[in-house]
Design an enzyme around this catalytic site. Structure first.
Site, PDB file in Angstrom:
ATOM      1  CB  ALA A  25      52.969 -38.768  32.759  1.00 28.39           C
ATOM      2  CB  SER A  26      49.092 -42.314  33.694  1.00 25.94           C
ATOM      3  OG  SER A  26      47.937 -41.760  33.103  1.00 25.94           O
ATOM      4  CE  LYS A  27      44.686 -43.242  30.397  1.00 28.19           C
ATOM      5  NZ  LYS A  27      44.092 -44.541  30.691  1.00 28.19           N
ATOM      6  CB  VAL A  83      35.321 -42.360  24.783  1.00 26.98           C
ATOM      7  CG1 VAL A  83      34.177 -43.360  24.701  1.00 26.98           C
ATOM      8  CG2 VAL A  83      36.570 -42.902  24.088  1.00 26.98           C
ATOM      9  CG  ASP A  84      29.102 -38.949  24.238  1.00 24.16           C
ATOM     10  OD1 ASP A  84      29.134 -38.407  25.369  1.00 24.16           O
ATOM     11  OD2 ASP A  84      28.134 -38.856  23.474  1.00 24.16           O
ATOM     12  CB  THR A  85      31.822 -42.151  29.022  1.00 26.05           C
ATOM     13  OG1 THR A  85      32.791 -41.260  29.607  1.00 26.05           O
ATOM     14  CG2 THR A  85      32.489 -43.073  28.016  1.00 26.05           C
ATOM     15  CB  SER A 134      44.191 -41.801  26.194  1.00 24.44           C
ATOM     16  OG  SER A 134      43.845 -40.522  25.733  1.00 24.44           O
ATOM     17  CE1 TYR A 177      43.294 -40.226  31.199  1.00 29.84           C
ATOM     18  CE2 TYR A 177      44.012 -39.013  29.261  1.00 29.84           C
ATOM     19  CZ  TYR A 177      43.263 -40.013  29.835  1.00 29.84           C
ATOM     20  OH  TYR A 177      42.465 -40.805  29.038  1.00 29.84           O
TER      21      TYR A 177
END
Length: 145
Positions: free
Chosen positions: A23-25, A54-56, A8, A21
């Site tokens: 840190a993981s990315k 992202v549009d989800t 991301s 989030y």
């Protein structure tokens, strides 16, 4: 073979209110960069894609359900500043490029509405210079002859 890791923009720039989030990315980006040299020897290309928002249904739903109004505002402001939401199809086009362009190895592709598909720039590291930043301070600490 080809591996495309999905990270991301949060893996390149810290995101407000999303420490874990982010840190993981960052880890996914670092893992991809670390595999750049060794995976060549194994005949595998490894790249990474870092899309913006992202549009989800998951992204929109998570935002709507969040009780943190400050975070909601920060995310929506960031989406607007970046030029809006990305479509899943646009992100998939980037993944397809990372798979089909055989010249790409260890690349980190950024995906944003304004700049489209573009690559993160890093200083090139080779086996010869990979550790020079680490060795210089250590050499300064060693006893002088």
């Amino acid at each position: 073979g080809v591996v495309v890791n999905v990270s991301s923009l949060s893996g390149l720039v810290p995101t407000f209110g999303a420490r874990v989030y982010t840190a993981s990315k960052f880890g996914v980006v670092g893992f991809t960069r670390g595999l750049k040299m060794s995976s060549i020897l194994e005949g595998v290309r490894v790249n990474c894609i870092c899309p913006g928002f992202v549009d989800t249904p998951l992204t929109r739903g998570g935002l709507e359900l969040s009780p943190n109004l400050e975070m909601k505002k920060a995310v929506l402001d960031a989406v607007n500043k970046m030029g809006g939401w990305l479509s899943t199809e646009f992100v998939a086009e980037g993944i397809l490029k990372l798979i089909t362009d055989t010249s790409l190895q260890g690349e980190i592709m950024r995906v944003t509405p304004r700049k489209g598909h573009h690559f993160q720039q890093y200083e090139e590291r080779t086996p010869e210079n990979a550790f020079e930043d680490f060795l210089l301070p250590i050499n300064d600490l060693l006893p002088k002859k």
